[in-house]
Scaffold this active site. Structure first.
Site, short mmCIF file in Angstrom:
data_model
loop_
_atom_site.label_atom_id
_atom_site.label_comp_id
_atom_site.label_asym_id
_atom_site.label_seq_id
_atom_site.Cartn_x
_atom_site.Cartn_y
_atom_site.Cartn_z
N SER A 1 72.11 19.34 73.01
CA SER A 1 71.09 18.80 72.15
C SER A 1 71.73 18.10 70.94
O SER A 1 72.52 17.19 71.11
CB SER A 1 70.12 19.91 71.74
OG SER A 1 68.94 19.38 71.22
N ASP B 1 63.04 16.36 80.13
CA ASP B 1 63.44 17.09 78.92
C ASP B 1 62.46 16.75 77.81
O ASP B 1 62.25 15.58 77.50
CB ASP B 1 64.86 16.67 78.52
CG ASP B 1 65.46 17.56 77.45
OD1 ASP B 1 64.77 17.85 76.45
OD2 ASP B 1 66.63 17.95 77.59
N HIS C 1 64.83 21.82 78.64
CA HIS C 1 65.77 21.19 77.71
C HIS C 1 67.19 21.57 78.09
O HIS C 1 67.54 22.75 78.11
CB HIS C 1 65.44 21.65 76.29
CG HIS C 1 66.28 21.01 75.24
ND1 HIS C 1 66.65 19.69 75.27
CD2 HIS C 1 66.86 21.53 74.11
CE1 HIS C 1 67.38 19.40 74.21
NE2 HIS C 1 67.54 20.51 73.50
#
Length: 527
Positions: free
Chosen positions: A236, A468, A496
């Site tokens: 991320s 996602d 995610h």
């Protein structure tokens, strides 16, 4: 996400519903050191630093870490010094928390593997101790020392602390869908109070928590550990941190995995808009799954996903007028903002969907708010005793320094509402208003949108998940295309990030890269 920390980026969880969830994104390389990047115009490319280490930084690269027991079996901890300001290293230090778990063997040690779970604001040390150091594949842990450093301003590394527990409770329940001027003023007041708290706590540090500075800290740690090149897995926001490292130090790139990738070339408003659409995509998947289950609280079998969204939006509207107070939750009320946070938190992992169904059923059928409050608390890292980690404070501190604010006034938000609501009828309004936070930040941004090419680097594996919610798949495509040696690895699925989430195809490709240096073919797809 729509939280008052605004522009919060995401980090993943490997521990079920300890969801280190996300909010609205705002990303860019930033530093007060003009030599750090080429930031002449939007879309400019990040320039590499000189290969030779400046003489004034030599004492930092030459320091010896004093390792000690962490209190967690198998892990060691140390403190590393870094210059507060890389442009003026003689003017003071920042102390960074480092942890490691040494390679277990058998097999030849491959060096150090640095991990970062994202955020910004996520504790890399906590992630290492709770998951990566025990949950990464056994062969990877056998060959690498698993290492983490909490970025400056985060967790154990001189954390920024903006509000205490009771004030954070008030902040997180502030209405982010204001119906009139009075409610708008209350929201703006909450943003200002939060910003003032951060400024009071760490006025100097706030100017030096940029992603570029944290990337330079990672290179400092690489040097202190004695590794010629950096091996790294970032998730991320951790992908932005890793890509920034590659842009600044392309010759020192070893094996980099960027999972749940971000696109550094986008301005904050566009990032926020595209993430809003990403949450809508994830919600549509949840809605389709929900109505296939018996007892879906948002519609029966055959209900269209759009209608499921309208039913959820209607529930949020009821909470806006009449919050739910539940016994056993210390008298806390479930407001519209907290309920929305709880729903979005569950979008990060499809494994959380059953819990979300149960929580929504309890809230809509029984006036029981406990389930949605638990999901919201996991997002904010709120403990049962009412204390919070510094995740939200660090998140805002980094985001508001890295990019100019998405909006500078309530009028700008109102003008953009139609576009946000088109991107997500369910979440768009709240996500748009959440983007206003950085307008009141006490420190001017030092970064701007830019491309990262990392010319001359070794292959870099960029991982994107097609549905996602927090880092839309298009961002992975964009970053892989920007990087001169980018290799796009696609996971066709929900949730995610992808590594360690159940795809043997993804995991075997990344493990082969980490262990043997064999990068997957660009464009490889997994399911």
């Amino acid at each position: 996400m729509h939280t008052r920390s605004t522009c919060r980026r995401t980090r993943r969880s490997r521990t079920g519903l300890a969801l280190f969830a996300a909010a609205l994104l705002a990303t860019a390389c930033s530093s007060t050191d003009a030599s750090t990047s080429a930031r002449s115009a939007s879309g400019a490319s990040l320039a590499a630093l000189p290969q030779a280490t400046p003489a004034e930084l030599a004492p930092y690269y030459g320091q010896k870490l004093s390792w000690r027991d962490c209190g967690v079996p198998g892990f060691q901890c140390a403190t590393m010094k870094a210059p507060l300001d890389y442009a003026h290293p003689a003017e003071g230090d920042v102390r960074l928390a480092v942890a490691r778990k040494k390679a277990t063997g058998p097999g030849q040690r491959l060096g150090s593997l640095l991990v970062n779970p994202g955020g910004p604001g996520g504790s890399a040390v906590g992630y290492l101790q709770q998951y990566a150091g025990i949950g990464y594949p056994e062969e990877v842990r056998a060959r690498y020392d698993m290492v983490a450093v909490d970025p400056r301003g985060v967790a154990r590394s001189e954390p920024v602390e903006c509000l205490d527990g009771p004030k954070m409770d008030a902040y997180t329940r502030t209405d982010t869908t204001p119906d009139d001027e009075k409610e708008t003023e209350q929201l703006v007041g909450a943003y200002k109070t939060f910003a003032e708290g951060c400024s009071t706590d760490a006025p100097e540090l706030l100017r030096h928590v940029s992603t570029a500075e944290s990337a330079r800290d990672m290179d400092l740690l690489r040097g202190v550990l004695g590794d010629e090149k950096l091996t790294y897995v970032g998730a991320s926001y951790g992908t932005f941190l890793g890509a920034t490292y590659a842009g600044l130090f392309p010759d020192r790139v070893g094996r980099l995995v960027l999972d749940g990738a971000m696109d550094p070339s986008l301005p904050a408003r566009q990032l926020n808009m595209e993430q809003t659409a990403g949450f809508e995509t994830a919600f549509q998947s949840f809605a389709k799954d929900c109505v296939r289950q018996s007892g879906c609280p948002l519609g029966g079998k055959g209900t269209a996903p759009d209608q499921v969204g309208k039913n959820l939006k209607a529930f949020f509207g009821k909470l806006d007028a009449h919050p739910i107070r539940t016994a056993g939750t210390d008298g806390r009320e479930l407001t519209e903002s907290l309920a929305t946070t709880g729903v979005i938190a569950a979008m990060y992992d499809e494994g959380a969907w059953p819990q979300l169904r149960e929580a929504l059923t309890a809230a809509t059928k029984k006036n029981d708010a406990a389930g949605l409050l638990a999901l919201s608390d996991s997002y904010y890292e709120r403990d049962p005793d009412g204390t919070y980690s510094n995740l939200m404070s660090a998140n805002a501190a980094v985001n508001c320094l890295d990019l100019p604010a998405a909006f500078t006034s309530p009028d700008e938000v109102r003008a953009a509402l139609p576009d946000f609501e088109k991107a997500s009828p369910v979440f768009g309004e709240g996500l748009a208003w959440a983007s206003l936070n950085c307008a009141y930040w006490p420190v001017q941004p030092s970064g701007e949108p830019h491309r990262i090419a990392a010319e001359g680097s070794a292959p870099i594996v960029v991982v994107g998940t097609t549905r996602d919610p927090a880092t839309p798949y298009r961002w992975a495509e964009a970053l892989a295309a920007q990087l001169s040696a980018g290799r796009l690895l696609t996971y066709d699925g929900d949730g995610h990030t992808a590594y360690g989430r159940g795809s043997t195809c993804v995991d075997s490709a990344i493990d082969a890269y980490l262990l043997r240096g064999t990068a997957p073919a660009n464009g490889k797809r997994c399911s």
